[in-house]
Design an enzyme around this catalytic site. Structure first.
Site, PDB file in Angstrom:
ATOM      1  N   HIS A 475      25.881  63.306  51.335  1.00 34.98           N
ATOM      2  CA  HIS A 475      25.128  63.386  52.598  1.00 34.98           C
ATOM      3  C   HIS A 475      23.677  63.791  52.346  1.00 34.98           C
ATOM      4  CE1 HIS A 475      24.824  64.374  57.014  1.00 34.98           C
ATOM      5  NE2 HIS A 475      23.852  65.136  56.550  1.00 34.98           N
ATOM      6  N   GLU A 476      23.494  64.890  51.632  1.00 35.72           N
ATOM      7  CA  GLU A 476      22.129  65.374  51.394  1.00 35.72           C
ATOM      8  C   GLU A 476      21.343  64.396  50.520  1.00 35.72           C
ATOM      9  OE1 GLU A 476      21.091  67.580  53.257  1.00 35.72           O
ATOM     10  OE2 GLU A 476      23.024  68.340  53.961  1.00 35.72           O
ATOM     11  N   HIS A 479      19.738  61.795  52.725  1.00 37.95           N
ATOM     12  CA  HIS A 479      18.457  62.262  53.277  1.00 37.95           C
ATOM     13  C   HIS A 479      17.358  62.141  52.224  1.00 37.95           C
ATOM     14  CE1 HIS A 479      19.664  63.736  57.148  1.00 37.95           C
ATOM     15  NE2 HIS A 479      20.465  64.682  56.689  1.00 37.95           N
ATOM     16  N   HIS A 482      16.016  58.733  51.717  1.00 35.53           N
ATOM     17  CA  HIS A 482      15.167  58.352  52.849  1.00 35.53           C
ATOM     18  C   HIS A 482      13.719  58.795  52.592  1.00 35.53           C
ATOM     19  CE1 HIS A 482      15.174  58.011  57.558  1.00 35.53           C
ATOM     20  NE2 HIS A 482      14.521  57.027  56.974  1.00 35.53           N
TER      21      HIS A 482
END
Length: 690
Positions: A475-476, A479, A482
């Site tokens: 998940h991290e 980010h 991105h």
């Protein structure tokens, strides 16, 4: 003064030199320089205005301050100390006031508006057009058109909000760290996994507690300690003690957050009124995908309605299961029994214990597998830099470089995965340096970081993670990609600087690869034998994936609904004699029935109250973005989870575009249509398969 390491713009940050006494002189100088740059724009001759000397100059005016202050706030989140906290909190009002004043600067605003209305301003296209439009909208939303007396009040209000939301977060951290539970009788630890027991003994030894002859086991409220304790420990009284410790965070003096919450809500409501909005939710959401608090609440209410029948059934099933196992009556469970009995029901229904997966998820293999997934899907290469070659803020922190298939360096990042008392809880990504395309055609690299509070290693074995912790890492990293893959020339439009209800799409998207056999086989290997997860265990894991999924959905619905109602109708809660009771009553239909009733997390809800805005009125974003990710991943499922063409299309149309285009348009560009809510419901087992 330029030798101050907080002001050093170098890509290689000198962490060892970032000391508390350096903070005030650095930030004061950065504030002075930033204000001078803004004053220069505000004094421009209206006849000489250009894109470069107005909007672009404003973008560059705060760059030094942004970097210096980011270093300060980051250090406070990973290496908190009394001196650092004092320096941060001393500067916080000045920094907050400075940023709040930018859109309230009448002369600056007049220059920006004047240029935007010129033929040159009207003729801008692409990312420059987006930048001007977003800046103008942001200034108006922040009060640029207010009369002078309202601007003055807004500045003071913003400064106070910054101070008290920081205090709220400090209280949560301090209360969490202040609590411990010591067990001296090993017999009371029956049911607890050996890994958790060993970690508790090491925790006690690190505090000088116990001895070889008389060992002590120390438990804390940090997730790697609390979660297995409440899930597996047979001793009901000890679980109750842990639960009481958890719900007391932010609820008792000297860290009682109740008065702070009341003041935060009042200030946010006043801010919305000053800016001509009916409530804070509408103010915050008008430039996000949801557009209004009412629409966000409708979305969450629809999700609640769809999950309600399964939620009621799942709650009843657990009550009936416990009654059958104990010979007691069917009745609501105690809150400290929920995770314990749910785990027992999972084992009976699926013959599956999540702890059996731990040996297959050693941290280093998981990280290597993550990087291999990124390579196969997005054509990326991640290279770890040798320990000691780059300074970090803690010996455990690792540093990596990211390159594309052609060897072009895209950026670098730090990774800090284990809990410390000086580090805030949870997991997060942040950015330190924003690079991207330069005017001369070259590209500057980005610099970011990812942090977590995952199961630490022990002396005789590596850090063995739960599957949920594996999902957290993926998940991290989503980010982080991105940010690092951003190809936007305007830094404030790059990477994760997107609408808050869009920002979780890349992160939640990455979690999907944690459930696919093909990707798990790249890294899910037994830490001793190297064997992959046996097919029998994998099938049980997948079968159990949606176990109590309606309860999980309803928990997120409850948090999002609480957040929205607090900001849509704050006066109802502020007028209540018992604030906590009023909050709980507003979401009672979303909560698992328990005896006694569970207090809400409102007094330790950092997402909502430890930042002037943060996730306030925006917690629904997790579910909103989950709809996007569930739907978008159907394209990978259809075209191949390692289909490089699909992955590169996701990079080109989502990950690299930041906020250069409206997120609705970005999503349509990738999927060819609007998102389908049923994709999430099907993935959660709450709607029939297509």
């Amino acid at each position: 003064m330029d030798s101050n390491p907080f002001l050093d713009p170098s890509f290689a940050i000198r962490w060892s030199q970032l000391t508390p006494e350096q903070i005030e002189p650095a930030i004061d100088l950065a504030l002075t320089r930033a204000q001078a740059a803004i004053d220069t724009i505000a004094r421009r001759d209206p006849a000489s205005l250009s894109y470069e000397n107005t909007f672009l100059a404003l973008e560059e005016a705060t760059e030094e301050l942004n970097l210096a202050w980011t270093k300060v706030t980051h250090l406070q989140s990973v290496a908190d100390s009394p001196a650092l906290r004092e320096a941060h909190n001393t500067l916080l009002p000045r920094v907050s006031t400075f940023y709040a004043r930018i859109p309230l600067n009448a002369e600056l605003w007049s220059r920006l508006k004047a240029f935007a209305e010129t033929p040159a301003g009207q003729g801008l296209r692409g990312v420059q057009r987006r930048f001007v439009d977003e800046t103008v909208a942001e200034f108006r939303q922040a009060g640029a058109d207010l009369p002078a007396e309202k601007k003055t009040r807004l500045e003071a209000l913003q400064s106070e909000l910054a101070e008290i939301t920081q205090k709220y977060g400090d209280n949560v951290l301090d209360a969490t760290n202040a609590w411990q539970l010591l067990v001296e009788d090993e017999g009371r630890l029956r049911g607890l996994p050996e890994q958790a027991k060993a970690a508790a003994r090491r925790s006690a030894e690190a505090k000088g507690l116990g001895s070889t002859d008389r060992p002590v086991w120390r438990f804390t409220l940090h997730a790697p300690s609390q979660e297995p304790f409440l899930t597996y420990l047979d001793d009901d009284a000890l679980r109750r003690e842990m639960w009481l410790g958890a719900i007391a965070v932010g609820a008792n003096e000297p860290q009682d957050n109740t008065p702070l919450i009341r003041r935060i809500l009042a200030l946010r409501a006043e801010k919305a009124a000053l800016l001509g909005r009916p409530n804070f939710a509408d103010l915050v959401l008008e430039r996000r995908m949801a557009k209004s608090g009412g629409r966000a609440l409708d979305f969450i209410s629809d999700m609640q309605r769809r999950a309600a029948p399964a939620f009621t059934r799942e709650c009843r099933e657990l009550e009936e299961f416990k009654a059958a196992q104990t010979g007691g009556a069917v009745a609501p469970l105690a809150p400290w029994e929920l995770a314990y009995w749910a785990e027992k029901l999972r084992r009976v229904r699926y013959a599956f214990d999540e702890e059996v997966l731990r040996p297959y998820f050693p941290l280093e293999r998981v990280i290597a597998g993550l990087f291999e997934v990124a390579h196969r899907v997005f054509g990326l290469r991640v290279i770890e830099v040798a320990s000691g070659a780059v300074e970090t803020w803690h010996p455990e922190v690792k540093f990596y470089e990211l390159a594309d298939a052609g060897g072009r360096q895209l950026g670098s990042f730090y990774a800090d995965w284990h809990p410390r008392e000086s580090k805030r809880g949870g997991a997060w990504m942040n950015y330190l340096v924003t690079g991207g395309p330069r005017a001369d055609g070259t590209r500057a690299p980005h610099l970011g970081l990812i942090c977590g509070n995952l199961t630490p290693p022990s002396p005789d074995r590596p850090a063995l993670l739960t599957h949920r912790e594996v999902e957290t890492i993926f998940h991290e990293f989503g980010h982080l990609l991105h940010h690092l893959l951003g190809e936007v020339e305007i830094k404030s439009l790059n990477g994760v600087n997107v609408a808050w209800d869009f920002v979780e799409l890349p992160s939640q998207m990455m979690e999907n690869w944690c459930w696919e056999r093909e990707s798990l086989d790249l890294f899910a290997r037994h830490f001793e034998s190297g064997a992959p997860i046996p097919e029998e265990i994998f099938q049980k894991m997948v079968a159990a994936k949606n176990f109590r999924s309606a309860v999980a959905v309803m928990r997120q619905v409850a948090l999002a609904k609480m957040d929205l109602l607090l900001h849509l109708r704050p006066q109802e809660f502020l007028a209540a004699a018992d604030f906590e009771a009023a909050v709980r009553a507003s979401i009672a239909d979303c909560l698992v029935p328990t005896s006694p009733a569970v207090p809400t997390i409102v007094r330790r809800f950092n997402h909502i109250f430890s930042d002037p805005v943060g996730y306030a009125a925006g917690y629904y974003s997790y579910k909103w973005a989950e709809v996007l990710d569930a739907d978008a991943f159907t394209r990978f499922k259809r075209e191949g989870i390692f289909n490089a063409a699909t992955g590169l299309d996701f990079v080109a149309k989502i990950l690299s575009r930041g906020n250069s285009v409206d997120p609705v348009e970005l999503y349509r560009n990738f999927m060819g249509r609007d998102p389908d809510l049923n994709a999430l419901l099907r993935r959660s087992g709450l709607a029939p398969a297509a």
